[in-house]
Design an enzyme around this catalytic site. Structure first.
Site, PDB file in Angstrom:
ATOM      1  N   ILE A 151      40.184  39.272  42.940  1.00  0.00           N
ATOM      2  CA  ILE A 151      39.276  38.178  42.703  1.00  0.00           C
ATOM      3  C   ILE A 151      40.062  36.884  42.436  1.00  0.00           C
ATOM      4  O   ILE A 151      41.243  36.932  42.104  1.00  0.00           O
ATOM      5  CB  ILE A 151      38.382  38.446  41.437  1.00  0.00           C
ATOM      6  CG1 ILE A 151      39.272  38.765  40.234  1.00  0.00           C
ATOM      7  CG2 ILE A 151      37.363  39.513  41.714  1.00  0.00           C
ATOM      8  CD1 ILE A 151      38.534  38.935  38.911  1.00  0.00           C
ATOM      9  N   GLY A 196      42.716  21.630  39.918  1.00  0.00           N
ATOM     10  CA  GLY A 196      41.894  20.756  40.770  1.00  0.00           C
ATOM     11  C   GLY A 196      42.393  20.672  42.204  1.00  0.00           C
ATOM     12  O   GLY A 196      42.215  19.648  42.859  1.00  0.00           O
ATOM     13  N   GLY A 249      50.525  37.221  40.519  1.00  0.00           N
ATOM     14  CA  GLY A 249      50.782  35.795  40.298  1.00  0.00           C
ATOM     15  C   GLY A 249      51.221  35.516  38.880  1.00  0.00           C
ATOM     16  O   GLY A 249      52.401  35.324  38.590  1.00  0.00           O
ATOM     17  N   LYS A 302      38.644  34.895  50.053  1.00  0.00           N
ATOM     18  CA  LYS A 302      38.908  35.178  48.633  1.00  0.00           C
ATOM     19  C   LYS A 302      37.643  34.948  47.819  1.00  0.00           C
ATOM     20  O   LYS A 302      37.062  33.864  47.840  1.00  0.00           O
ATOM     21  CB  LYS A 302      40.054  34.309  48.118  1.00  0.00           C
ATOM     22  CG  LYS A 302      40.476  34.685  46.695  1.00  0.00           C
ATOM     23  CD  LYS A 302      41.800  34.059  46.334  1.00  0.00           C
ATOM     24  CE  LYS A 302      42.277  34.496  44.957  1.00  0.00           C
ATOM     25  NZ  LYS A 302      43.563  33.909  44.592  1.00  0.00           N
ATOM     26  N   GLY A 305      45.414  40.011  37.105  1.00  0.00           N
ATOM     27  CA  GLY A 305      46.003  40.627  35.923  1.00  0.00           C
ATOM     28  C   GLY A 305      46.974  41.763  36.177  1.00  0.00           C
ATOM     29  O   GLY A 305      47.256  42.546  35.266  1.00  0.00           O
ATOM     30  N   GLY A 365      45.539  36.616  34.612  1.00  0.00           N
ATOM     31  CA  GLY A 365      46.397  37.406  33.747  1.00  0.00           C
ATOM     32  C   GLY A 365      45.709  38.641  33.207  1.00  0.00           C
ATOM     33  O   GLY A 365      44.574  38.955  33.581  1.00  0.00           O
ATOM     34  N   CYS A 411      37.390  28.568  44.132  1.00  0.00           N
ATOM     35  CA  CYS A 411      38.053  27.838  43.041  1.00  0.00           C
ATOM     36  C   CYS A 411      37.015  27.414  41.998  1.00  0.00           C
ATOM     37  O   CYS A 411      36.060  26.705  42.332  1.00  0.00           O
ATOM     38  CB  CYS A 411      38.759  26.604  43.603  1.00  0.00           C
ATOM     39  SG  CYS A 411      39.381  25.532  42.300  1.00  0.00           S
TER      40      CYS A 411
HETATM   41  C1  SIN Z   1      43.089  24.922  41.157  1.00  0.00           C
HETATM   42  O1  SIN Z   1      43.841  24.297  41.910  1.00  0.00           O
HETATM   43  O2  SIN Z   1      42.297  24.345  40.383  1.00  0.00           O
HETATM   44  C2  SIN Z   1      43.071  26.426  41.181  1.00  0.00           C
HETATM   45  C3  SIN Z   1      42.710  26.955  42.513  1.00  0.00           C
HETATM   46  C4  SIN Z   1      41.809  28.145  42.458  1.00  0.00           C
HETATM   47  O3  SIN Z   1      41.577  28.727  41.395  1.00  0.00           O
HETATM   48  O4  SIN Z   1      41.309  28.542  43.501  1.00  0.00           O
END
Ligand code: SIN
Length: 291
Positions: free
Chosen positions: A176, A60, A250, A150, A229, A202, A116
């Site tokens: 992505i 979030g 990541g 992004k 991934g 992943g 997001c």
């Molecule tokens: C998040 O903070 O909910 C993830 C951020 C994202 O996926 O861009």
């Protein structure tokens, strides 16, 4: 960048010492956690769960807000770290405010998070090519540093959204962000994440990410940064062949630790030598030509 293997946004990205550690582990650049205009606590726990072949999160967008985070960027620059600041907002003005403050603090580039899947306003923005173009143009007009947008995979035609970012003046696109997904607990008979759905990262999403990078590379002239991934040098090379000029790593840190950056970089170097390529640029997009 000293090499094309970057830390992706969202992992170890909220404190300067942690980001420095990742940079010292060999990353070519680090991308921060997404930063907004005000402090934000994000969703209540549980916000992260490991699932088969990946990680599901619905954080979030928790972050300390741009004023406090600017100090982290200043520290990173004092330590010589190449830093890309990830930014988000609910509308163009908010993105611009954060972009101006973080570029002033010394960020080397900005990554616009309009993808997001866990915060409705931000996720919806990235599915609308018109909004992606507007936000990218507004940010690009406000700063002198390179701007990457992004992209979300949660659209039917990712190439169209990439073209919108290009029209808005993006210097590159990152493909992505995570895929919308969920997990259920059979004992409690409830969804595991407090937000019900989250974003999957992943190994599970690598084939989707490769397809997206392929389509984006066919749609735009600007550089593509591949993400999704990547665990090994071989994964990274697959992204380069599909058209990525750089890659982000990541979730792999969860599986392989911070040594993953050196493993991938050395693996790419060995691959280039074995295949007789003069540099990464000879690999970028090569799969398209050979088709
Ligand atoms: C998040 O903070 O909910 C993830 C951020 C994202 O996926 O861009």
């Amino acid at each position: 960048m000293r090499n094309p293997v970057m830390l992706s946004a969202g992992i170890l990205g909220l404190s300067a010492p942690l980001l420095r550690r990742v940079y010292e582990s060999g990353a070519g650049a680090v991308v921060t956690k997404s930063i907004g205009s005000r402090p934000r606590s994000g969703h209540p726990n549980p916000t992260v769960v490991a699932v088969d072949c990946g990680l599901l999160n619905s954080m979030g967008l928790p972050n300390p807000g741009v004023d406090e985070f600017s100090e982290e960027v200043r520290s990173l620059k004092r330590w010589g770290v190449t830093v890309v600041a990830s930014i988000f907002g609910e509308e163009a003005e908010e993105y611009v405010e954060v972009a101006e403050k973080l570029s002033e603090a010394g960020a080397d580039a900005l990554e616009i998070n309009c993808s997001c899947p866990n915060v409705r306003e931000v996720g919806l923005l990235g599915q609308d090519p018109g909004m992606v173009e507007e936000v990218t143009r507004a940010v690009k007009g406000a700063v002198d540093v390179p701007v990457f947008t992004k992209l979300t995979p949660n659209v039917t035609r990712i190439g169209e959204v990439a073209r919108a970012a290009e029209r808005g003046g993006a210097d590159g696109v990152t493909a992505i962000n995570t895929l919308r997904a969920m997990a259920v607990d059979v004992e409690t008979c409830r969804p595991i994440l407090s937000n019900v759905t989250g974003g999957l990262s992943g190994p599970a999403i690598k084939p989707v990410a490769l397809r997206c990078v392929w389509e984006v590379a066919e749609s735009v002239e600007i550089p593509v940064i591949g993400c999704g991934g990547i665990l090994t040098w071989r994964d990274a090379v697959e992204f380069l062949l599909c058209g990525a000029s750089a890659v982000q790593v990541g979730t792999a840190i969860m599986y392989r630790g911070l040594g993953v950056f050196q493993e991938i970089i050395q693996g790419i170097e060995a691959y280039l030598r074995r295949k007789g390529f003069g540099g990464v640029e000879e690999v970028v997009g090569r799969a398209h030509g050979a088709a």
